[in-house]
Design a protein around this motif. Sequence first.
Motif, PDB file in Angstrom:
ATOM      1  N   ASP A 118       2.890  -0.535 -16.228  1.00 28.06           N
ATOM      2  CA  ASP A 118       2.797   0.834 -15.338  1.00 28.06           C
ATOM      3  C   ASP A 118       4.375   1.178 -14.761  1.00 28.06           C
ATOM      4  O   ASP A 118       5.276   0.349 -14.580  1.00 28.06           O
ATOM      5  CB  ASP A 118       2.043   0.254 -13.851  1.00 28.06           C
ATOM      6  CG  ASP A 118       0.893  -0.567 -13.946  1.00 28.06           C
ATOM      7  OD1 ASP A 118      -0.010   0.394 -14.599  1.00 28.06           O
ATOM      8  OD2 ASP A 118       0.519  -1.496 -13.680  1.00 28.06           O
ATOM      9  N   LYS A 149       0.833  -1.158   0.118  1.00 29.85           N
ATOM     10  CA  LYS A 149       0.217   0.152   0.163  1.00 29.85           C
ATOM     11  C   LYS A 149       0.908   1.084  -0.167  1.00 29.85           C
ATOM     12  O   LYS A 149       0.278   2.264  -0.178  1.00 29.85           O
ATOM     13  CB  LYS A 149      -0.959  -0.150   1.059  1.00 29.85           C
ATOM     14  CG  LYS A 149      -0.074   0.025   2.524  1.00 29.85           C
ATOM     15  CD  LYS A 149      -1.148  -0.047   3.460  1.00 29.85           C
ATOM     16  CE  LYS A 149      -0.598  -0.547   5.034  1.00 29.85           C
ATOM     17  NZ  LYS A 149      -1.014  -1.957   5.411  1.00 29.85           N
ATOM     18  N   ASP A 150       2.204   1.181   0.306  1.00 27.74           N
ATOM     19  CA  ASP A 150       3.157   2.269   0.313  1.00 27.74           C
ATOM     20  C   ASP A 150       3.646   2.590  -0.984  1.00 27.74           C
ATOM     21  O   ASP A 150       4.082   3.582  -1.324  1.00 27.74           O
ATOM     22  CB  ASP A 150       4.317   2.073   1.155  1.00 27.74           C
ATOM     23  CG  ASP A 150       3.692   2.016   2.665  1.00 27.74           C
ATOM     24  OD1 ASP A 150       2.583   2.414   3.242  1.00 27.74           O
ATOM     25  OD2 ASP A 150       4.441   1.393   3.483  1.00 27.74           O
ATOM     26  N   CYS A 164       6.288   8.131 -17.564  1.00 24.99           N
ATOM     27  CA  CYS A 164       4.836   7.654 -17.585  1.00 24.99           C
ATOM     28  C   CYS A 164       4.327   7.161 -18.893  1.00 24.99           C
ATOM     29  O   CYS A 164       3.850   6.213 -19.323  1.00 24.99           O
ATOM     30  CB  CYS A 164       3.925   8.461 -17.078  1.00 24.99           C
ATOM     31  SG  CYS A 164       3.910   8.553 -15.329  1.00 24.99           S
ATOM     32  N   ASN A 179       2.613   5.226 -11.385  1.00 22.22           N
ATOM     33  CA  ASN A 179       2.202   6.032 -12.393  1.00 22.22           C
ATOM     34  C   ASN A 179       2.094   7.587 -11.991  1.00 22.22           C
ATOM     35  O   ASN A 179       2.863   8.231 -11.683  1.00 22.22           O
ATOM     36  CB  ASN A 179       0.784   5.589 -13.090  1.00 22.22           C
ATOM     37  CG  ASN A 179       0.932   4.455 -13.706  1.00 22.22           C
ATOM     38  OD1 ASN A 179       2.159   3.893 -14.305  1.00 22.22           O
ATOM     39  ND2 ASN A 179       0.009   3.612 -13.749  1.00 22.22           N
ATOM     40  N   ARG A 180       0.771   8.056 -12.050  1.00 19.37           N
ATOM     41  CA  ARG A 180       0.706   9.623 -11.454  1.00 19.37           C
ATOM     42  C   ARG A 180       0.682   9.933 -10.410  1.00 19.37           C
ATOM     43  O   ARG A 180       0.600  11.001  -9.779  1.00 19.37           O
ATOM     44  CB  ARG A 180      -0.721  10.033 -12.141  1.00 19.37           C
ATOM     45  CG  ARG A 180      -0.834   9.785 -13.635  1.00 19.37           C
ATOM     46  CD  ARG A 180      -0.253  11.049 -14.438  1.00 19.37           C
ATOM     47  NE  ARG A 180      -0.530  10.592 -15.742  1.00 19.37           N
ATOM     48  CZ  ARG A 180       0.571  10.892 -16.889  1.00 19.37           C
ATOM     49  NH1 ARG A 180       1.834  11.324 -16.691  1.00 19.37           N
ATOM     50  NH2 ARG A 180       0.390  10.482 -18.126  1.00 19.37           N
ATOM     51  N   GLN A 181       0.703   8.899  -9.280  1.00 19.01           N
ATOM     52  CA  GLN A 181       0.737   9.140  -7.975  1.00 19.01           C
ATOM     53  C   GLN A 181       2.453   9.316  -7.526  1.00 19.01           C
ATOM     54  O   GLN A 181       2.413  10.007  -6.541  1.00 19.01           O
ATOM     55  CB  GLN A 181       0.296   7.863  -7.158  1.00 19.01           C
ATOM     56  CG  GLN A 181      -0.989   7.327  -7.405  1.00 19.01           C
ATOM     57  CD  GLN A 181      -1.316   6.107  -6.573  1.00 19.01           C
ATOM     58  OE1 GLN A 181      -0.448   5.240  -6.194  1.00 19.01           O
ATOM     59  NE2 GLN A 181      -2.652   5.811  -6.465  1.00 19.01           N
ATOM     60  N   ILE A 182       3.146   9.152  -8.162  1.00 19.76           N
ATOM     61  CA  ILE A 182       4.648   9.647  -8.154  1.00 19.76           C
ATOM     62  C   ILE A 182       4.838  11.109  -8.004  1.00 19.76           C
ATOM     63  O   ILE A 182       4.472  11.642  -8.912  1.00 19.76           O
ATOM     64  CB  ILE A 182       5.555   8.752  -9.130  1.00 19.76           C
ATOM     65  CG1 ILE A 182       5.358   7.409  -9.029  1.00 19.76           C
ATOM     66  CG2 ILE A 182       7.192   9.325  -8.808  1.00 19.76           C
ATOM     67  CD1 ILE A 182       5.977   6.722 -10.151  1.00 19.76           C
ATOM     68  N   ARG A 183       5.588  11.462  -6.868  1.00 18.94           N
ATOM     69  CA  ARG A 183       5.498  13.039  -6.647  1.00 18.94           C
ATOM     70  C   ARG A 183       6.864  13.567  -7.301  1.00 18.94           C
ATOM     71  O   ARG A 183       6.913  14.825  -7.302  1.00 18.94           O
ATOM     72  CB  ARG A 183       5.323  13.426  -5.085  1.00 18.94           C
ATOM     73  CG  ARG A 183       4.143  12.869  -4.494  1.00 18.94           C
ATOM     74  CD  ARG A 183       3.956  13.372  -3.354  1.00 18.94           C
ATOM     75  NE  ARG A 183       2.870  12.771  -2.747  1.00 18.94           N
ATOM     76  CZ  ARG A 183       2.753  11.943  -1.584  1.00 18.94           C
ATOM     77  NH1 ARG A 183       3.884  11.226  -1.132  1.00 18.94           N
ATOM     78  NH2 ARG A 183       1.553  11.465  -1.001  1.00 18.94           N
ATOM     79  N   ARG A 218       3.783   3.704  -4.815  1.00 17.34           N
ATOM     80  CA  ARG A 218       3.407   4.772  -5.638  1.00 17.34           C
ATOM     81  C   ARG A 218       3.604   4.250  -7.101  1.00 17.34           C
ATOM     82  O   ARG A 218       4.491   4.042  -7.484  1.00 17.34           O
ATOM     83  CB  ARG A 218       3.871   6.161  -5.375  1.00 17.34           C
ATOM     84  CG  ARG A 218       3.429   6.771  -4.018  1.00 17.34           C
ATOM     85  CD  ARG A 218       4.026   8.297  -4.092  1.00 17.34           C
ATOM     86  NE  ARG A 218       5.193   8.397  -3.862  1.00 17.34           N
ATOM     87  CZ  ARG A 218       5.954   8.963  -2.642  1.00 17.34           C
ATOM     88  NH1 ARG A 218       4.968   8.953  -1.598  1.00 17.34           N
ATOM     89  NH2 ARG A 218       7.172   8.780  -2.592  1.00 17.34           N
ATOM     90  N   GLU A 244       7.322   3.039  -8.499  1.00 16.40           N
ATOM     91  CA  GLU A 244       8.399   3.647  -7.717  1.00 16.40           C
ATOM     92  C   GLU A 244       9.000   2.643  -6.898  1.00 16.40           C
ATOM     93  O   GLU A 244       8.199   2.401  -5.567  1.00 16.40           O
ATOM     94  CB  GLU A 244       7.664   4.957  -6.927  1.00 16.40           C
ATOM     95  CG  GLU A 244       8.954   5.775  -6.260  1.00 16.40           C
ATOM     96  CD  GLU A 244       8.367   7.020  -5.643  1.00 16.40           C
ATOM     97  OE1 GLU A 244       9.038   8.133  -5.813  1.00 16.40           O
ATOM     98  OE2 GLU A 244       7.300   6.918  -4.879  1.00 16.40           O
TER      99      GLU A 244
END
Length: 177
Positions: free
Chosen positions: A45, A4-5, A36, A9-13, A7, A48
């Motif tokens: 996908d 759950k930790d 991406c 695609n677009r969740q990567i900061r 990240r 990270e």
Amino acid sequence: MATKDLRINRQIRAHEVRVIDENGEQRGVMRLFDACALAEEAGLDLVEVSPNANPPVCKILDFGKYRYELEKKQRDAKKNQAVVKIKEIRMQPKIDKHDLETKSKFIAEFLGEGNKVKVSVRFRGRELAHTELGKVVLDKILEILSENGVLYNLDKPAFMEGKMMSMLVSPAKGSKK
């Protein structure tokens, strides 16, 4: 790292990431948007895998498959973990010889099962003035165990804690049935 930790695609900061493609080859550092797009092109996908690196390391792979593999590793690690229980045997300093032998048998059984045993002598009232009697009882327990051929390690020798004198005994390596 828990699944759950992670990240994807677009969740990567991060603005820039180091990319490893689906074949395990380094593609270098590139903008997140480009990475991406590269992953979408491959139909996979962008995950990270090392968020603390500078820049973060991302792999192009099938996220469902990756998550399954991680969970499988965690299950296997948990399965191979040994659970050691601590059993406690309590007695008083004025214990009879037969009772002492009976308690020693229980201690030997617990050690045979691979458990650690905390042997405690509880002092009440004026008995607290004669803690040396508790030490004698604990020494007698060790003597009985040795006479019966029980292999053990003395993790903590007799020590006082409040109104109790205790020692911690564990099974010797290789003595587990």
